[in-house]
Design an enzyme around this catalytic site. Structure first.
Site, PDB file in Angstrom:
ATOM      1  N   GLY A  41       0.798  -1.235   0.000  1.00  0.00           N
ATOM      2  CA  GLY A  41       0.000   0.000   0.000  1.00  0.00           C
ATOM      3  C   GLY A  41       0.823   1.274   0.000  1.00  0.00           C
ATOM      4  N   LYS A  53      -6.079  10.522   7.628  1.00  0.00           N
ATOM      5  CA  LYS A  53      -7.538  10.677   7.595  1.00  0.00           C
ATOM      6  C   LYS A  53      -8.189   9.991   8.787  1.00  0.00           C
ATOM      7  CE  LYS A  53      -6.341  12.733   4.862  1.00  0.00           C
ATOM      8  NZ  LYS A  53      -5.124  12.958   4.077  1.00  0.00           N
ATOM      9  N   GLY A 117      13.845  -3.473  -4.774  1.00  0.00           N
ATOM     10  CA  GLY A 117      13.979  -3.769  -6.202  1.00  0.00           C
ATOM     11  C   GLY A 117      14.800  -2.697  -6.883  1.00  0.00           C
ATOM     12  N   GLY A 145       7.428   6.075  -5.647  1.00  0.00           N
ATOM     13  CA  GLY A 145       6.869   7.071  -4.738  1.00  0.00           C
ATOM     14  C   GLY A 145       7.861   8.139  -4.334  1.00  0.00           C
ATOM     15  N   SER A 146       7.644   8.709  -3.151  1.00  0.00           N
ATOM     16  CA  SER A 146       8.452   9.846  -2.712  1.00  0.00           C
ATOM     17  C   SER A 146       8.672   9.766  -1.209  1.00  0.00           C
ATOM     18  CB  SER A 146       7.718  11.152  -3.049  1.00  0.00           C
ATOM     19  OG  SER A 146       6.470  11.181  -2.388  1.00  0.00           O
ATOM     20  N   GLY A 183       1.488  23.559   3.742  1.00  0.00           N
ATOM     21  CA  GLY A 183       0.916  22.778   2.648  1.00  0.00           C
ATOM     22  C   GLY A 183      -0.095  21.791   3.210  1.00  0.00           C
ATOM     23  N   GLY A 186       1.175  19.953   6.540  1.00  0.00           N
ATOM     24  CA  GLY A 186       1.249  20.844   7.683  1.00  0.00           C
ATOM     25  C   GLY A 186      -0.135  21.197   8.218  1.00  0.00           C
ATOM     26  N   HIS A 449     -32.701  17.781  -2.978  1.00  0.00           N
ATOM     27  CA  HIS A 449     -32.849  18.777  -1.910  1.00  0.00           C
ATOM     28  C   HIS A 449     -33.263  18.071  -0.624  1.00  0.00           C
ATOM     29  CE1 HIS A 449     -33.868  22.533   0.070  1.00  0.00           C
ATOM     30  NE2 HIS A 449     -35.013  21.976   0.453  1.00  0.00           N
TER      31      HIS A 449
HETATM   32  P1  NAI Z   1       3.667  21.173   0.081  1.00  0.00           P
HETATM   33  O1  NAI Z   1       4.596  21.307  -1.049  1.00  0.00           O
HETATM   34  O2  NAI Z   1       2.214  21.053  -0.157  1.00  0.00           O
HETATM   35  O3  NAI Z   1       3.882  22.405   1.105  1.00  0.00           O
HETATM   36  C1  NAI Z   1       5.144  22.700   1.684  1.00  0.00           C
HETATM   37  C2  NAI Z   1       5.164  24.135   2.181  1.00  0.00           C
HETATM   38  O4  NAI Z   1       6.406  24.349   2.867  1.00  0.00           O
HETATM   39  C3  NAI Z   1       5.087  25.158   1.070  1.00  0.00           C
HETATM   40  O5  NAI Z   1       4.027  26.045   1.329  1.00  0.00           O
HETATM   41  C4  NAI Z   1       6.464  25.843   1.126  1.00  0.00           C
HETATM   42  O6  NAI Z   1       6.395  27.204   0.756  1.00  0.00           O
HETATM   43  C5  NAI Z   1       6.839  25.662   2.588  1.00  0.00           C
HETATM   44  N1  NAI Z   1       8.291  25.778   2.844  1.00  0.00           N
HETATM   45  C6  NAI Z   1       9.303  25.247   2.134  1.00  0.00           C
HETATM   46  N2  NAI Z   1      10.496  25.581   2.673  1.00  0.00           N
HETATM   47  C7  NAI Z   1      10.246  26.356   3.763  1.00  0.00           C
HETATM   48  C8  NAI Z   1      11.063  27.007   4.733  1.00  0.00           C
HETATM   49  N3  NAI Z   1      12.399  26.951   4.713  1.00  0.00           N
HETATM   50  N4  NAI Z   1      10.459  27.723   5.719  1.00  0.00           N
HETATM   51  C9  NAI Z   1       9.108  27.805   5.779  1.00  0.00           C
HETATM   52  N5  NAI Z   1       8.287  27.202   4.873  1.00  0.00           N
HETATM   53  C10 NAI Z   1       8.848  26.474   3.881  1.00  0.00           C
HETATM   54  O7  NAI Z   1       4.225  19.924   0.909  1.00  0.00           O
HETATM   55  P2  NAI Z   1       3.617  18.978   2.013  1.00  0.00           P
HETATM   56  O8  NAI Z   1       2.517  19.615   2.777  1.00  0.00           O
HETATM   57  O9  NAI Z   1       4.800  18.492   2.771  1.00  0.00           O
HETATM   58  O10 NAI Z   1       2.982  17.817   1.168  1.00  0.00           O
HETATM   59  C11 NAI Z   1       3.826  17.013   0.347  1.00  0.00           C
HETATM   60  C12 NAI Z   1       3.052  16.366  -0.769  1.00  0.00           C
HETATM   61  O11 NAI Z   1       2.158  15.407  -0.254  1.00  0.00           O
HETATM   62  C13 NAI Z   1       2.284  17.356  -1.580  1.00  0.00           C
HETATM   63  O12 NAI Z   1       2.640  17.177  -2.917  1.00  0.00           O
HETATM   64  C14 NAI Z   1       0.848  16.999  -1.370  1.00  0.00           C
HETATM   65  O13 NAI Z   1       0.153  17.068  -2.592  1.00  0.00           O
HETATM   66  C15 NAI Z   1       0.886  15.573  -0.849  1.00  0.00           C
HETATM   67  N6  NAI Z   1      -0.141  15.392   0.157  1.00  0.00           N
HETATM   68  C16 NAI Z   1      -1.436  15.308  -0.214  1.00  0.00           C
HETATM   69  C17 NAI Z   1      -2.431  15.205   0.728  1.00  0.00           C
HETATM   70  C18 NAI Z   1      -3.843  15.147   0.299  1.00  0.00           C
HETATM   71  O14 NAI Z   1      -4.109  14.867  -0.864  1.00  0.00           O
HETATM   72  N7  NAI Z   1      -4.790  15.440   1.172  1.00  0.00           N
HETATM   73  C19 NAI Z   1      -2.138  15.150   2.147  1.00  0.00           C
HETATM   74  C20 NAI Z   1      -0.755  15.259   2.434  1.00  0.00           C
HETATM   75  C21 NAI Z   1       0.193  15.373   1.455  1.00  0.00           C
END
Ligand code: NAI
Length: 470
Positions: A41, A53, A117, A145-146, A183, A186, A449
């Site tokens: 997963g 979630k 792998g 992934g990442s 983001g 956070g 409605h």
């Molecule tokens: P993000 O890229 O969404 O946000 C990271 C934030 O950190 C940005 O606003 C950036 O400006 C800030 N930042 C970077 N360097 C900084 C610094 N030195 N000081 C202060 N702020 C700084 O990354 P996040 O939230 O870690 O999420 C990672 C990935 O995971 C995203 O691509 C997101 O799409 C995905 N994700 C998706 C979710 C969902 O679909 N609900 C939930 C969690 C993550």
């Protein structure tokens, strides 16, 4: 070394890899999936979407039971938190779903290898770990992934200063929490710990939260989250973090440091492509570590494909799954003729994004800023949930639906929602846009409605200023 043959070997069992493996098996391929983690997963199920979630749900129930039910005439005295039980439930949700993926593999006869792998040239994968062997395959799909991106000067210590992985399992509520990055991660995890009682300060480099989200919606999100007690320090670049005298100190360029009992680093993610043996097949990642692919997910190496967080586009589970399906359907088409149906195509402009705060924030298509920048003429319709009868009944009246449609053709170009259940509501918008709908189409659809979805119809009507309840 033992060598096994497969039609397709998938590296990575996250939502990109495991979905691709199952679809390929459905199409008659002999498929193997390699992942070093015993639980299938990927990050999404183990340490990402699903456990967050689960905690968002539990913490929201706690917050509601603590303070949100009196207006409904429900009085509860002596609400207390059993954090251990909350975390245990979260783990049970994860375990159940990862076991579900294992069962799906079994049912679809996907062979699973447990180990790391790595490519050993095109068509060859070496597995090292619990299983150690070599796999030979006509097609190899990379879905690695990442991982959380590091922040220079901030070294996670696995305890006080951590990433989302640690913040999903803290054994006690930190009295003060500093979140670096406003983001998705956070804001979601900041919300969880805020609801459970932490004082949360979110430090963000940009002058706004949720980069990439429609600006009007992000501003409203910030206002609503601030009302819940999240403190925002925008325009603050974090330069370091450490523990001093029993307290975490987060240093900020030119500003007062932020202090707390714990620090969550959430400054983005980066592709896990550095230890995949890419060089053995002549694949060179770009400057952000992403694997370059063509429209059919083919890399520079013949028979090697890549999807998900490891390639361009938003790092979202559902985007990876769609790419996985499209990729293997194309491989299958090449393998044999007579396949029923056309292979999948992924429209990267129509990948919805959802931030699961309360209220939820969801969007699909272009933001208002993107349309302005591109010089596309557009009209805008907005409807506020406080005017939707169902929202009045639930008591969750914050937020709005915003629809952006082309000025001349009326085609819907973007839909952005902040409100309760926005993540569910956005599916209607994504479906409509996938069929090329106009705002008139959405406005003419009969919506039940009283539902929250009526807000979409009303926002569509508002595009031509004829909303009924506005
Ligand atoms: P993000 O890229 O969404 O946000 C990271 C934030 O950190 C940005 O606003 C950036 O400006 C800030 N930042 C970077 N360097 C900084 C610094 N030195 N000081 C202060 N702020 C700084 O990354 P996040 O939230 O870690 O999420 C990672 C990935 O995971 C995203 O691509 C997101 O799409 C995905 N994700 C998706 C979710 C969902 O679909 N609900 C939930 C969690 C993550």
């Amino acid at each position: 070394m033992d060598t096994r043959m497969h039609d397709l070997v998938v590296i990575g069992a996250g939502p990109g890899g495991y979905v691709a493996a199952i679809r390929a098996a459905q199409l008659g391929m002999n498929v193997a999936c390699v992942d070093e983690n015993p639980q299938l997963g990927g990050t999404c199920l183990r340490l990402g979407c699903i456990p967050t979630k689960a905690l968002l749900e539990s913490s929201e129930r706690f917050a509601e039971a603590s303070a949100g039910l009196a207006e409904h005439g429900v009085k509860i005295d002596g609400v207390s938190l059993d954090l251990a039980a909350m975390l245990k439930r979260k783990d049970a949700v994860v375990t159940g779903l990862t076991a579900g993926v294992a069962a799906l593999f079994k049912r679809n006869k996907v062979v699973r290898y447990e180990g790391r792998g790595r490519l050993a040239g095109a068509g060859l994968v070496r597995v090292q770990g619990k299983d150690s062997l070599e796999l030979s395959a006509k097609h190899v799909l990379l879905a690695p992934g990442s991982a959380c991106a590091p922040l220079p000067g901030v070294v996670p210590d696995g305890d006080r200063i951590g990433t989302s992985s640690e913040a999903l399992a803290w054994p006690a509520v930190p009295p003060r929490l500093v979140v670096i990055g406003a983001g998705y991660i956070g804001l979601e995890l900041g919300s969880v710990w805020r609801r459970l009682g932490a004082q949360v300060t979110v430090v963000e480099f940009l002058d706004r939260i949720l980069p990439g989200t429609d600006g009007e919606i992000a501003r409203e999100a910030q206002k609503l989250l601030r009302r819940q007690g999240l403190e925002f320090r925008l325009g603050c670049r974090v330069t370091g973090a450490g523990v001093e005298g029993g307290e975490c100190v987060v240093t900020i360029d030119g500003q007062e440091p932020a202090r707390g009992a714990r620090v969550l680093v959430a400054v983005g993610r980066r592709p896990s492509t550095s230890d995949l043996g890419l060089e053995t097949a002549g694949i060179v990642p770009d400057d952000r570590g992403r694997i370059p692919v063509d429209a059919e997910f083919r890399t520079a190496a013949p028979g090697v494909y890549a999807i998900g967080d490891a390639i361009r586009g938003p790092m979202l589970a559902h985007k990876a799954s769609e790419e996985g399906v499209a990729c293997v359907e194309r491989i299958s088409l090449r393998l044999r003729s007579g396949q029923v149906g056309a292979p999948g195509l992924v429209d990267h402009d129509l990948v919805p994004g959802v931030c699961y705060t309360e209220p939820e924030i969801a969007g699909v298509g272009k933001t208002e800023e993107a349309l302005q920048q591109a010089g596309v003429p557009f009209k805008k319709g907005v409807f506020h949930f406080r005017a939707a009868p169902r929202a009045r009944c639930t008591g969750r009246i914050d937020g709005r639906v915003k629809i952006l449609a082309h000025e001349k053709t009326d085609r819907v170009l973007g839909v952005h929602i902040i409100g309760s259940h926005a993540g569910e509501l956005i599916a209607e918008a994504a479906a409509a846009m996938a069929f090329g709908a106009s705002s008139e189409d959405l406005a003419r659809v009969c919506h039940a409605h009283p539902t929250l979805a009526e807000a979409i119809k009303e926002a569509a009507l508002d595009v031509d200023k004829r909303a009924i309840h506005a």
